[in-house]
Scaffold this motif. Structure first.
Motif, PDB file in Angstrom:
ATOM      1  N   VAL A   1      23.735  23.224  31.237  1.00 18.42           N
ATOM      2  CA  VAL A   1      22.324  22.807  31.144  1.00 18.42           C
ATOM      3  C   VAL A   1      21.445  23.853  31.854  1.00 18.42           C
ATOM      4  CG1 VAL A   1      20.683  20.969  31.728  1.00 18.42           C
ATOM      5  CG2 VAL A   1      23.061  20.382  31.192  1.00 18.42           C
ATOM      6  N   PHE A   2      21.907  24.280  33.030  1.00 21.53           N
ATOM      7  CA  PHE A   2      21.194  25.306  33.813  1.00 21.53           C
ATOM      8  C   PHE A   2      21.104  26.603  33.000  1.00 21.53           C
ATOM      9  CE2 PHE A   2      21.628  27.880  38.064  1.00 21.53           C
ATOM     10  CZ  PHE A   2      20.276  28.176  38.040  1.00 21.53           C
ATOM     11  N   MET A   3      22.210  26.961  32.377  1.00 23.00           N
ATOM     12  CA  MET A   3      22.270  28.190  31.562  1.00 23.00           C
ATOM     13  C   MET A   3      21.266  28.121  30.405  1.00 23.00           C
ATOM     14  SD  MET A   3      24.069  31.052  31.167  1.00 23.00           S
ATOM     15  CE  MET A   3      25.832  31.225  31.194  1.00 23.00           C
ATOM     16  N   THR A   4      21.176  26.965  29.761  1.00 22.72           N
ATOM     17  CA  THR A   4      20.243  26.791  28.637  1.00 22.72           C
ATOM     18  C   THR A   4      18.805  27.001  29.112  1.00 22.72           C
ATOM     19  OG1 THR A   4      21.763  25.210  27.666  1.00 22.72           O
ATOM     20  CG2 THR A   4      19.533  25.165  26.816  1.00 22.72           C
ATOM     21  N   GLU A   5      18.480  26.477  30.304  1.00 30.25           N
ATOM     22  CA  GLU A   5      17.127  26.657  30.853  1.00 30.25           C
ATOM     23  C   GLU A   5      16.843  28.145  31.112  1.00 30.25           C
ATOM     24  OE1 GLU A   5      14.516  24.190  31.564  1.00 30.25           O
ATOM     25  OE2 GLU A   5      15.880  23.413  30.039  1.00 30.25           O
ATOM     26  N   ILE A   6      17.845  28.854  31.630  1.00 29.10           N
ATOM     27  CA  ILE A   6      17.676  30.282  31.909  1.00 29.10           C
ATOM     28  C   ILE A   6      17.510  31.055  30.589  1.00 29.10           C
ATOM     29  CG2 ILE A   6      18.876  32.365  32.768  1.00 29.10           C
ATOM     30  CD1 ILE A   6      17.868  30.621  35.068  1.00 29.10           C
ATOM     31  N   GLU A   7      18.295  30.669  29.585  1.00 34.10           N
ATOM     32  CA  GLU A   7      18.210  31.365  28.289  1.00 34.10           C
ATOM     33  C   GLU A   7      16.821  31.235  27.667  1.00 34.10           C
ATOM     34  OE1 GLU A   7      21.584  29.652  26.321  1.00 34.10           O
ATOM     35  OE2 GLU A   7      22.829  31.434  26.689  1.00 34.10           O
ATOM     36  N   LYS A   8      16.151  30.103  27.935  1.00 33.06           N
ATOM     37  CA  LYS A   8      14.804  29.883  27.385  1.00 33.06           C
ATOM     38  C   LYS A   8      13.805  30.901  27.946  1.00 33.06           C
ATOM     39  CE  LYS A   8      15.188  24.861  26.862  1.00 33.06           C
ATOM     40  NZ  LYS A   8      14.841  23.604  27.562  1.00 33.06           N
ATOM     41  N   LEU A   9      14.120  31.449  29.132  1.00 29.01           N
ATOM     42  CA  LEU A   9      13.204  32.411  29.777  1.00 29.01           C
ATOM     43  C   LEU A   9      13.347  33.817  29.200  1.00 29.01           C
ATOM     44  CD1 LEU A   9      13.706  31.469  33.538  1.00 29.01           C
ATOM     45  CD2 LEU A   9      12.000  30.573  31.959  1.00 29.01           C
TER      46      LEU A   9
END
Lengths: 141, 106
Positions: free
Chosen positions: B29-37
């Motif tokens: 979930v954390f990785m997905t948030e970072i990928e959005k950036l």
């Protein structure tokens, strides 16, 4: 020895850490030692689940065996995946650990934290099962 | 405890507040948030960890990934991490590459 089984899926990690927390409390481990043991067991269980089970399509449980003595809390993770010795892989050295993030390899940190966090960690393959053993010394007040 | 993450982006700063326990499941979930950036002109990543109770190496890998994905110019601030999480950052040398602070803006 006390024994408890968990389904070999990542959703089990939360419950596994809670169980390790209960064992640590029974053994009288301090907060820091409890956290380190939870972290070590989480790291090894993650490898078992992701690489030993999920990657090869193996659906199986893994077992947590435990024993509390006057001096130690011993926890054994026993799994049915192919033989895998976590100590056989290269562990990050001082040079790797001081490298800038952008230059880092993304591996080996889990086993590094495992070894650093417990008083003893060992691996053996017995009767077709991997056994990862974690030992924490119990310091009596 | 269940993992939760909230992201607020203001100009070139992304602020993420993490709650609960960060393991290999929640790191996705954390990785997905970072990928959005990725692809956005983000210069500063602020990670509020006051309510984060646990972080495994899966969380550390996302920190490494964020620098590699967003860019080496990215400044990472970790706000109020718990003592045992600081210990993990120090053991693995990651504290050299992030700034640990009591509040942000500093």
């Amino acid at each position: 020895m006390e024994s408890k089984s968990f389904p070999g899926v990542v959703d089990s990690l939360d419950e596994l850490r809670a169980y390790v927390g209960e064992l640590s409390q029974k053994a009288g481990l301090a907060k820091k030692a409890t956290y380190s043991l939870k972290l070590a067991i989480d790291e090894i269980a993650t490898n078992i689940i992701l690489y030993g089970y999920e990657k090869v399509g193996l659906v199986a449980d893994f077992k947590v065996l435990s024993e509390i003595t006057d001096q130690e809390l011993i926890v054994i993770l026993e799994d049915e995946a192919a033989a895998f010795d976590p100590l056989a892989r290269e562990i990050p050295d001082e040079e790797d650990l001081t490298m800038a993030l952008e230059d880092r390899e993304i591996g080996g940190l889990g086993i590094f934290l495992t070894i650093k966090g417990v008083d003893d960690f060992s691996y053996e393959y017995v009767d077709g099962k991997n056994r990862n053993t974690f030992v924490m010394n119990v310091i009596k007040p | 405890m269940a993992f939760k993450i909230e992201t607020v982006i203001e100009e070139q700063t992304a602020r993420m507040t993490l709650h609960g326990e960060l393991d290999s499941l929640s790191a996705r979930v954390f990785m997905t948030e970072i990928e959005k950036l990725s692809g956005q002109p983000i210069e500063v990543l602020v990670l509020d960890m006051e309510d984060l109770d646990f972080m495994s190496s899966a969380g550390l890998r996302v920190l490494i990934f964020s620098k590699q994905k967003i860019g080496t110019h990215l400044a990472i601030y970790i706000v109020k991490p718990q003592e045992l999480i600081v210990d993990t950052l120090e053991k693995t040398g990651l504290h050299h590459s992030v700034t640990i602070v009591d509040q942000y803006p500093v």
